[in-house]
Design an enzyme around this catalytic site. Structure first.
Site, PDB file in Angstrom:
ATOM      1  N   HIS A 165      10.407   9.324   5.134  1.00 45.27           N
ATOM      2  CA  HIS A 165      10.139   9.865   3.791  1.00 45.27           C
ATOM      3  C   HIS A 165       8.654  10.179   3.657  1.00 45.27           C
ATOM      4  O   HIS A 165       7.802   9.320   3.896  1.00 45.27           O
ATOM      5  CB  HIS A 165      10.572   8.819   2.758  1.00 45.27           C
ATOM      6  CG  HIS A 165      10.462   9.239   1.327  1.00 45.27           C
ATOM      7  ND1 HIS A 165      11.432   9.982   0.679  1.00 45.27           N
ATOM      8  CD2 HIS A 165       9.482   9.018   0.405  1.00 45.27           C
ATOM      9  CE1 HIS A 165      11.071  10.186  -0.582  1.00 45.27           C
ATOM     10  NE2 HIS A 165       9.885   9.613  -0.777  1.00 45.27           N
ATOM     11  N   MET A 210       1.712  14.512  -2.929  1.00 49.51           N
ATOM     12  CA  MET A 210       1.147  14.376  -4.288  1.00 49.51           C
ATOM     13  C   MET A 210      -0.104  15.234  -4.407  1.00 49.51           C
ATOM     14  O   MET A 210      -0.928  15.259  -3.490  1.00 49.51           O
ATOM     15  CB  MET A 210       0.759  12.915  -4.538  1.00 49.51           C
ATOM     16  CG  MET A 210       1.893  11.936  -4.331  1.00 49.51           C
ATOM     17  SD  MET A 210       1.297  10.258  -4.551  1.00 49.51           S
ATOM     18  CE  MET A 210       2.799   9.326  -4.269  1.00 49.51           C
ATOM     19  N   MET A 235      14.037   8.192  -9.210  1.00 51.65           N
ATOM     20  CA  MET A 235      12.785   7.437  -9.143  1.00 51.65           C
ATOM     21  C   MET A 235      12.979   6.115  -9.869  1.00 51.65           C
ATOM     22  O   MET A 235      13.385   6.090 -11.034  1.00 51.65           O
ATOM     23  CB  MET A 235      11.637   8.203  -9.808  1.00 51.65           C
ATOM     24  CG  MET A 235      11.092   9.391  -9.044  1.00 51.65           C
ATOM     25  SD  MET A 235      10.502   9.044  -7.385  1.00 51.65           S
ATOM     26  CE  MET A 235       9.297   7.742  -7.635  1.00 51.65           C
ATOM     27  N   SER A 270       8.873   5.083   3.671  1.00 54.78           N
ATOM     28  CA  SER A 270       7.884   6.035   3.155  1.00 54.78           C
ATOM     29  C   SER A 270       6.541   5.767   3.824  1.00 54.78           C
ATOM     30  O   SER A 270       5.970   4.680   3.666  1.00 54.78           O
ATOM     31  CB  SER A 270       7.725   5.873   1.646  1.00 54.78           C
ATOM     32  OG  SER A 270       6.514   6.509   1.244  1.00 54.78           O
ATOM     33  N   MET A 284       5.882  15.947  -5.174  1.00 55.84           N
ATOM     34  CA  MET A 284       5.379  15.561  -6.504  1.00 55.84           C
ATOM     35  C   MET A 284       4.165  16.424  -6.790  1.00 55.84           C
ATOM     36  O   MET A 284       3.025  15.953  -6.831  1.00 55.84           O
ATOM     37  CB  MET A 284       5.019  14.065  -6.501  1.00 55.84           C
ATOM     38  CG  MET A 284       6.239  13.168  -6.474  1.00 55.84           C
ATOM     39  SD  MET A 284       5.846  11.471  -6.009  1.00 55.84           S
ATOM     40  CE  MET A 284       5.824  11.639  -4.234  1.00 55.84           C
ATOM     41  N   ASP A 322      14.071   5.571  -4.974  1.00 53.23           N
ATOM     42  CA  ASP A 322      12.689   5.592  -4.480  1.00 53.23           C
ATOM     43  C   ASP A 322      11.769   4.828  -5.428  1.00 53.23           C
ATOM     44  O   ASP A 322      11.552   5.260  -6.560  1.00 53.23           O
ATOM     45  CB  ASP A 322      12.245   7.065  -4.359  1.00 53.23           C
ATOM     46  CG  ASP A 322      10.874   7.217  -3.737  1.00 53.23           C
ATOM     47  OD1 ASP A 322      10.272   6.214  -3.317  1.00 53.23           O
ATOM     48  OD2 ASP A 322      10.403   8.370  -3.679  1.00 53.23           O
ATOM     49  N   GLY A 323      11.242   3.716  -4.934  1.00 51.81           N
ATOM     50  CA  GLY A 323      10.237   2.977  -5.692  1.00 51.81           C
ATOM     51  C   GLY A 323      10.592   1.516  -5.894  1.00 51.81           C
ATOM     52  O   GLY A 323      11.628   1.199  -6.477  1.00 51.81           O
ATOM     53  N   ASP A 378       5.730  11.519   1.035  1.00 52.27           N
ATOM     54  CA  ASP A 378       5.396  11.718  -0.376  1.00 52.27           C
ATOM     55  C   ASP A 378       4.222  12.675  -0.512  1.00 52.27           C
ATOM     56  O   ASP A 378       3.113  12.356  -0.095  1.00 52.27           O
ATOM     57  CB  ASP A 378       5.032  10.369  -1.007  1.00 52.27           C
ATOM     58  CG  ASP A 378       6.254   9.494  -1.180  1.00 52.27           C
ATOM     59  OD1 ASP A 378       7.204   9.951  -1.834  1.00 52.27           O
ATOM     60  OD2 ASP A 378       6.261   8.378  -0.636  1.00 52.27           O
ATOM     61  N   GLY A 407       3.895   0.581  -3.939  1.00 50.07           N
ATOM     62  CA  GLY A 407       3.621  -0.810  -4.309  1.00 50.07           C
ATOM     63  C   GLY A 407       3.868  -1.173  -5.757  1.00 50.07           C
ATOM     64  O   GLY A 407       3.409  -2.215  -6.223  1.00 50.07           O
ATOM     65  N   GLY A 454       8.502   1.752   0.955  1.00 52.36           N
ATOM     66  CA  GLY A 454       7.161   1.963   1.502  1.00 52.36           C
ATOM     67  C   GLY A 454       6.456   0.659   1.774  1.00 52.36           C
ATOM     68  O   GLY A 454       6.463   0.133   2.898  1.00 52.36           O
ATOM     69  N   SER A 455       5.885   0.071   0.713  1.00 56.23           N
ATOM     70  CA  SER A 455       5.076  -1.135   0.899  1.00 56.23           C
ATOM     71  C   SER A 455       5.898  -2.312   1.436  1.00 56.23           C
ATOM     72  O   SER A 455       5.394  -3.118   2.216  1.00 56.23           O
ATOM     73  CB  SER A 455       4.381  -1.507  -0.407  1.00 56.23           C
ATOM     74  OG  SER A 455       5.317  -1.596  -1.445  1.00 56.23           O
ATOM     75  N   PHE A 514       2.351   6.322  -6.922  1.00 56.96           N
ATOM     76  CA  PHE A 514       1.757   5.250  -6.116  1.00 56.96           C
ATOM     77  C   PHE A 514       2.835   4.416  -5.433  1.00 56.96           C
ATOM     78  O   PHE A 514       3.916   4.235  -5.991  1.00 56.96           O
ATOM     79  CB  PHE A 514       0.911   4.316  -7.001  1.00 56.96           C
ATOM     80  CG  PHE A 514      -0.173   5.041  -7.746  1.00 56.96           C
ATOM     81  CD1 PHE A 514      -1.398   5.285  -7.141  1.00 56.96           C
ATOM     82  CD2 PHE A 514       0.047   5.514  -9.034  1.00 56.96           C
ATOM     83  CE1 PHE A 514      -2.395   5.987  -7.812  1.00 56.96           C
ATOM     84  CE2 PHE A 514      -0.937   6.218  -9.723  1.00 56.96           C
ATOM     85  CZ  PHE A 514      -2.175   6.454  -9.108  1.00 56.96           C
ATOM     86  N   HIS A 519       9.292  14.677  -0.335  1.00 55.86           N
ATOM     87  CA  HIS A 519       9.405  14.468  -1.784  1.00 55.86           C
ATOM     88  C   HIS A 519       8.190  15.133  -2.424  1.00 55.86           C
ATOM     89  O   HIS A 519       7.072  14.630  -2.310  1.00 55.86           O
ATOM     90  CB  HIS A 519       9.450  12.953  -2.022  1.00 55.86           C
ATOM     91  CG  HIS A 519       9.466  12.532  -3.449  1.00 55.86           C
ATOM     92  ND1 HIS A 519       9.231  11.224  -3.832  1.00 55.86           N
ATOM     93  CD2 HIS A 519       9.697  13.229  -4.601  1.00 55.86           C
ATOM     94  CE1 HIS A 519       9.314  11.142  -5.153  1.00 55.86           C
ATOM     95  NE2 HIS A 519       9.585  12.336  -5.640  1.00 55.86           N
TER      96      HIS A 519
END
Ligand code: DX5
Ligand code: ZN
Length: 218
Positions: free
Chosen positions: A32, A36, A136, A7, A67, A174-175, A34, A144, A196-197, A142, A65
């Site tokens: 990916h 938002m 999710m 991501s 959101m 995801d997450g 995101d 991280g 992601g992070s 967010f 994605h």
């Protein structure tokens, strides 16, 4: 087949082309993105113009994605920008069947994203029409955040329903995915892993991508 989808929310935006090159070198399968809007989720990220820029620097499939409020308004924009996969949130879209058809008619794979608190039963009747379900494993908004453990049960459940009913949808998580939990989630039957992070803040983007890929490849 298992797919790793970094991501770019956690990437260094001043060096996006380079950051994407780094994950490609590590064997990333999907990028990916995101999206938002500060309303559906309490954060604003980026829009279709960034996806257009990403499209110019990679041949990998792009997973968008959404959101955002009323995502149907922007489905065509994101597909024109280069999205190959699009997911919309079950909690936001009233006419899910209609929006999923809109995504498919415009040539992308269609998925439904569900928040940690949303049960599978809400989408069960529509599973047969889906290309993928995005589970999710944090509250969206967010990068991280910490993986919420009970969401793994839904991956397991989706995997069981898929074999029981002989369906074809892919399961995406995801997450909070990192090297400490990706194997377990994979064992539950997940196919696409967003991270992601764990990748972009790791200090060595290519090595971490490779490491995560190797774990899911088994
Ligand atoms: C959260 C996003 C995620 C996020 C994941 O709302 O949907 O895709 O970028 O980031 P990590 O892997 O850091 O949890
Ligand atoms: Zn996401």
């Amino acid at each position: 087949m298992k797919y790793l989808a970094p991501s770019i929310l956690s990437a260094d935006f001043t060096n996006m082309a380079q950051q994407i090159r780094y994950v490609e070198m590590g064997g990333a399968d999907i990028i990916h993105c995101d999206i938002m809007d500060g309303i559906f989720v309490p954060n604003i990220s980026f829009g279709a113009s960034v996806v257009t820029a990403v499209r110019k620097v990679t041949k990998l499939p792009i997973d968008v994605h959404l959101m955002i409020k009323s995502p149907d308004r922007f489905v065509k924009d994101f597909i024109n920008a280069g999205a190959n996969y699009i997911s919309v949130h079950a909690e936001e879209v009233v006419h899910l069947d209609r929006v999923l058809n809109l995504i498919k008619e415009n040539g992308a794979y269609a998925g439904i994203a569900i928040n940690p608190s949303t049960g599978i039963s809400y989408i069960e009747s529509i599973l047969e029409t889906l290309d993928f379900v995005l589970v999710m494993s944090v509250n969206p908004g967010f990068g991280g955040q910490k993986f919420i453990k009970y969401t793994a049960n839904k991956i397991n459940e989706l995997n069981k329903i898929r074999s029981l009913k002989n369906l074809n949808y892919k399961i995406e998580v995801d997450g909070g995915i990192d090297k400490s939990n990706i194997k377990e989630v994979s064992n539950y039957g997940c196919d696409i892993f967003v991270a992601g992070s764990a990748i972009f803040h790791s200090g060595n983007i290519t090595a971490t991508t490779l490491e995560l890929k190797n774990i899911i490849k088994g």
